[in-house]
Write a protein that holds these residues in place. Structure first.
Motif, mmCIF file in Angstrom:
data_model
loop_
_atom_site.group_PDB
_atom_site.id
_atom_site.type_symbol
_atom_site.label_atom_id
_atom_site.label_comp_id
_atom_site.label_asym_id
_atom_site.label_seq_id
_atom_site.Cartn_x
_atom_site.Cartn_y
_atom_site.Cartn_z
ATOM 1 N N ALA A 10 0.847 -1.192 0.000
ATOM 2 C CA ALA A 10 0.000 0.000 0.000
ATOM 3 C C ALA A 10 0.885 1.246 0.000
ATOM 4 O O ALA A 10 1.965 1.244 0.604
ATOM 5 N N GLU A 11 0.448 2.288 -0.695
ATOM 6 C CA GLU A 11 1.232 3.518 -0.752
ATOM 7 C C GLU A 11 1.364 4.136 0.638
ATOM 8 O O GLU A 11 0.444 4.098 1.446
ATOM 9 N N ARG A 12 2.555 4.698 0.896
ATOM 10 C CA ARG A 12 2.776 5.375 2.171
ATOM 11 C C ARG A 12 3.723 6.553 1.950
ATOM 12 O O ARG A 12 4.582 6.529 1.066
ATOM 13 N N ALA A 13 3.561 7.579 2.787
ATOM 14 C CA ALA A 13 4.293 8.832 2.594
ATOM 15 C C ALA A 13 5.789 8.677 2.791
ATOM 16 O O ALA A 13 6.582 9.414 2.195
ATOM 17 N N ARG A 59 7.952 -16.694 -13.874
ATOM 18 C CA ARG A 59 8.373 -15.933 -12.694
ATOM 19 C C ARG A 59 8.276 -14.439 -12.973
ATOM 20 O O ARG A 59 8.666 -13.970 -14.042
ATOM 21 N N ARG A 60 7.761 -13.700 -11.992
ATOM 22 C CA ARG A 60 7.655 -12.254 -12.137
ATOM 23 C C ARG A 60 8.266 -11.577 -10.923
ATOM 24 O O ARG A 60 8.119 -12.034 -9.788
ATOM 25 N N ARG A 61 8.989 -10.498 -11.172
ATOM 26 C CA ARG A 61 9.631 -9.713 -10.108
ATOM 27 C C ARG A 61 9.113 -8.285 -10.185
ATOM 28 O O ARG A 61 9.218 -7.628 -11.227
ATOM 29 N N ASN A 62 8.515 -7.795 -9.093
ATOM 30 C CA ASN A 62 8.090 -6.405 -9.037
ATOM 31 C C ASN A 62 9.327 -5.526 -8.877
ATOM 32 O O ASN A 62 10.034 -5.628 -7.872
ATOM 33 N N LEU A 63 9.585 -4.662 -9.844
ATOM 34 C CA LEU A 63 10.776 -3.822 -9.834
ATOM 35 C C LEU A 63 10.547 -2.474 -9.160
ATOM 36 O O LEU A 63 11.488 -1.860 -8.665
ATOM 37 N N SER A 64 9.317 -2.004 -9.138
ATOM 38 C CA SER A 64 9.021 -0.666 -8.634
ATOM 39 C C SER A 64 9.209 -0.568 -7.123
ATOM 40 O O SER A 64 8.997 -1.547 -6.402
ATOM 41 N N PRO A 65 9.602 0.608 -6.628
ATOM 42 C CA PRO A 65 9.802 0.796 -5.185
ATOM 43 C C PRO A 65 8.520 0.496 -4.405
ATOM 44 O O PRO A 65 7.468 1.070 -4.704
ATOM 45 N N PRO A 66 8.568 -0.401 -3.427
ATOM 46 C CA PRO A 66 7.367 -0.780 -2.688
ATOM 47 C C PRO A 66 6.788 0.367 -1.871
ATOM 48 O O PRO A 66 7.508 1.042 -1.134
#
Length: 201
Positions: free
Chosen positions: A74-77, A99-106
């Motif tokens: 979930a997005e957080r400040a 296989r999938r890897r989420n690359l974006s900053p969590p």
């Protein structure tokens, strides 16, 4: 490896419950919108099932999010704009080995999601979620290998360096016709607007 898979299932369960609650959907409501049975959704939300990519895509479509969003935080400040490789969530489809890897900053607020995918030799992954609660735009860039990407009734053969732009408003399929793993980057964005073909199932 088993512990990692269990951790992913637990995180996926919590994320699915949270997204469903945010949208005010009951299990029955999400089942109606996604075409996934209430019992299957319940199993996934309890972390008692390892769903396939196809099932997860249908759930994402019903929730009006991307498949990548199911593995995101979930997005957080206070989220960092940097995603270190060690912190990137990796998930494998139990049906195909994809296989999938989420690359974006969590947790970092951004309209763009990046995913790296490895598609094993001969593997096929199909998504039949033509009806979506929100419009999703996607581009696929081949890092290595060859894939046959079907969008509706049209099939595109992509090789290393090729890029395909598409809207996720019809069934799609990915096939690796070669004897070595294909690797590609997927960039997705959604603005939350209802899809033109969105209907309740």
């Amino acid at each position: 490896m088993e512990n990692a898979a269990n951790d992913i299932d637990s995180r996926l369960a919590a994320r699915l419950r949270a997204l469903r609650a945010d949208r005010g959907l009951t299990l029955e409501g999400l089942a109606e919108r996604s075409g996934v049975s209430r019992s299957m959704i319940s199993l996934v939300e309890r972390g008692e099932s390892s769903p396939t990519a196809s099932v997860l895509d249908r759930l994402a479509a019903g929730l009006g999010v991307t498949l990548a969003a199911l593995f995101a935080e979930a997005e957080r400040a206070d989220a960092s704009p940097v995603a270190r490789r060690a912190d990137q969530t990796t998930w494998a489809d139990p049906a195909t080995g994809y296989r999938r890897r989420n690359l974006s900053p969590p947790g970092y607020p951004s309209p763009i999601e990046l995913v790296e995918v490895e598609l094993p030799p001969g593997a096929r992954v199909s998504y039949d979620s033509g009806n979506r609660a929100a419009m999703v735009e996607q581009q696929v860039y081949l890092l290595d290998g060859t894939i046959e990407l079907t969008v509706g009734e049209m099939t595109h053969r992509l090789s290393t360096g090729d890029c395909l732009a598409m809207r996720l408003d019809r069934p799609t399929g990915f096939h690796n016709p070669n004897d070595r793993t294909a690797r590609y980057i997927v960039a997705l964005t959604t603005d939350g607007r209802p899809a033109l073909n969105a209907v309740k199932r």
